[in-house]
Scaffold this motif. Structure first.
Motif, short mmCIF file in Angstrom:
data_model
loop_
_atom_site.label_atom_id
_atom_site.label_comp_id
_atom_site.label_asym_id
_atom_site.label_seq_id
_atom_site.Cartn_x
_atom_site.Cartn_y
_atom_site.Cartn_z
N PHE A 81 -40.03 11.24 -5.42
CA PHE A 81 -41.03 11.92 -4.58
C PHE A 81 -40.64 11.94 -3.10
CE2 PHE A 81 -44.17 10.75 -8.07
CZ PHE A 81 -44.05 11.98 -8.68
N SER A 82 -39.68 11.11 -2.72
CA SER A 82 -39.16 11.16 -1.34
C SER A 82 -37.80 11.85 -1.30
CB SER A 82 -39.10 9.76 -0.73
OG SER A 82 -38.27 8.90 -1.47
N SER A 83 -37.49 12.61 -2.35
CA SER A 83 -36.27 13.44 -2.46
C SER A 83 -34.97 12.64 -2.38
CB SER A 83 -36.27 14.55 -1.40
OG SER A 83 -37.37 15.40 -1.60
N MET A 114 -38.11 17.72 -10.25
CA MET A 114 -38.21 17.73 -8.79
C MET A 114 -36.95 18.33 -8.16
SD MET A 114 -41.26 16.73 -8.17
CE MET A 114 -41.24 16.36 -6.43
N LYS A 115 -35.78 18.01 -8.72
CA LYS A 115 -34.54 18.61 -8.22
C LYS A 115 -34.57 20.12 -8.42
CE LYS A 115 -30.49 16.60 -9.02
NZ LYS A 115 -29.42 15.85 -9.73
N SER A 116 -35.05 20.56 -9.58
CA SER A 116 -35.14 21.99 -9.86
C SER A 116 -36.05 22.68 -8.86
CB SER A 116 -35.67 22.21 -11.29
OG SER A 116 -35.90 23.57 -11.52
N GLU A 117 -37.23 22.10 -8.62
CA GLU A 117 -38.16 22.70 -7.66
C GLU A 117 -37.54 22.81 -6.28
OE1 GLU A 117 -41.86 20.55 -7.74
OE2 GLU A 117 -42.23 21.07 -9.84
N THR A 129 -31.95 26.49 -12.01
CA THR A 129 -32.06 26.81 -13.44
C THR A 129 -31.38 25.75 -14.29
OG1 THR A 129 -32.10 29.17 -12.89
CG2 THR A 129 -31.57 28.58 -15.16
N ALA A 130 -30.24 25.25 -13.85
CA ALA A 130 -29.54 24.20 -14.59
C ALA A 130 -30.40 22.93 -14.68
CB ALA A 130 -28.20 23.88 -13.93
N GLU A 131 -31.05 22.57 -13.58
CA GLU A 131 -31.93 21.40 -13.59
C GLU A 131 -33.17 21.64 -14.44
OE1 GLU A 131 -31.61 18.26 -12.64
OE2 GLU A 131 -29.63 18.62 -11.80
#
Length: 167
Positions: A81-83, A114-117, A129-131
Motif C-alpha cells: 500500500f506504500s508502493s 497494486m502493481k497492475s493498477e 496487463t502482465a501484472e
C-alpha cells in the motif's frame, strides 16, 4: 510494563484516540528499544490508521523477530500500500517458508493487483496487463488452496467483468 502499555494503547485506539495510542507506544519504544512486541503494536496501530509507510518499518522489525504470521501479512500489505513492491516481494519470499498456500497466494495477488493498477495509471499497458494476468493466476492459486473461501472467486469475477466492460 510492556503488556500494560500495549493494552492501554489498544484501548486508546479502540476509543478513537489513535494519536495518543501511537504517542504512548513511541514513548515505550524509547524506554525499551529492543522489545519487538512494541514494534508489533505500534506497527499495527499505524497500519489500522492507514499510515502504511511508517507501519511497514515497525511491522517488519517485529515480524522477523517474532516470526508472527499476522505481523508478516500486515507488513507485506503495508509495503504494497506504500508502493514498495520489491520489498513486499522479498518479504513474501521470506514469509513463504510458512505453510499457508492460501495466504501466500492472496498476498502475491495483492502485490500484482497494486502493481497492475500503478502501471496502468502510468500508461504502461503491457506491464499493467502482465501484472493483471499474474493477479488472476494468483487468485486461481488461492482458490485451489482453499476452495471454501469466497473472496478469491469474487475478486476474480470482478476483475474479468471490469475487463469485459472496457471491451
Amino acid at each position: 510494563y510492556i503488556h500494560a502499555v500495549i493494552t492501554a494503547a489498544n484501548f486508546l485506539h479502540a476509543e478513537g484516540r489513535s494519536q495518543q495510542s501511537v504517542s504512548m507506544l513511541r514513548d515505550a519504544k524509547e524506554q525499551e528499544p529492543e522489545r519487538h512486541e512494541i514494534d508489533g503494536a505500534l506497527g499495527t496501530i499505524l497500519y489500522l490508521t492507514l499510515n502504511y509507510e511508517e507501519a511497514a518499518t515497525y511491522l517488519g522489525n517485529s515480524a522477523v523477530a517474532l516470526n508472527n504470521e499476522n505481523l508478516y501479512s500486515m507488513w507485506i500489505e503495508s509495503l504494497v500500500f506504500s508502493s514498495q513492491f520489491e520489498a513486499a516481494e522479498l518479504a513474501l519470499k521470506e514469509f513463504k517458508s510458512g505453510n499457508n498456500p492460501y495466504g501466500n497466494a492472496t498476498l502475491q495477488a495483492l502485490i500484482s493487483r497494486m502493481k497492475s493498477e500503478q502501471l496502468l495509471a502510468q500508461g504502461d499497458i503491457t506491464g499493467g496487463t502482465a501484472e493483471l494476468i499474474l493477479y488472476r493466476n494468483y487468485l486461481q492459486e488461492a482458490i485451489n488452496a482453499n476452495p471454501a473461501v469466497a473472496v478469491p472467486y469474487t475478486r476474480l469475477a470482478k476483475s474479468l467483468l471490469n475487463e469485459y466492460r472496457l471491451t
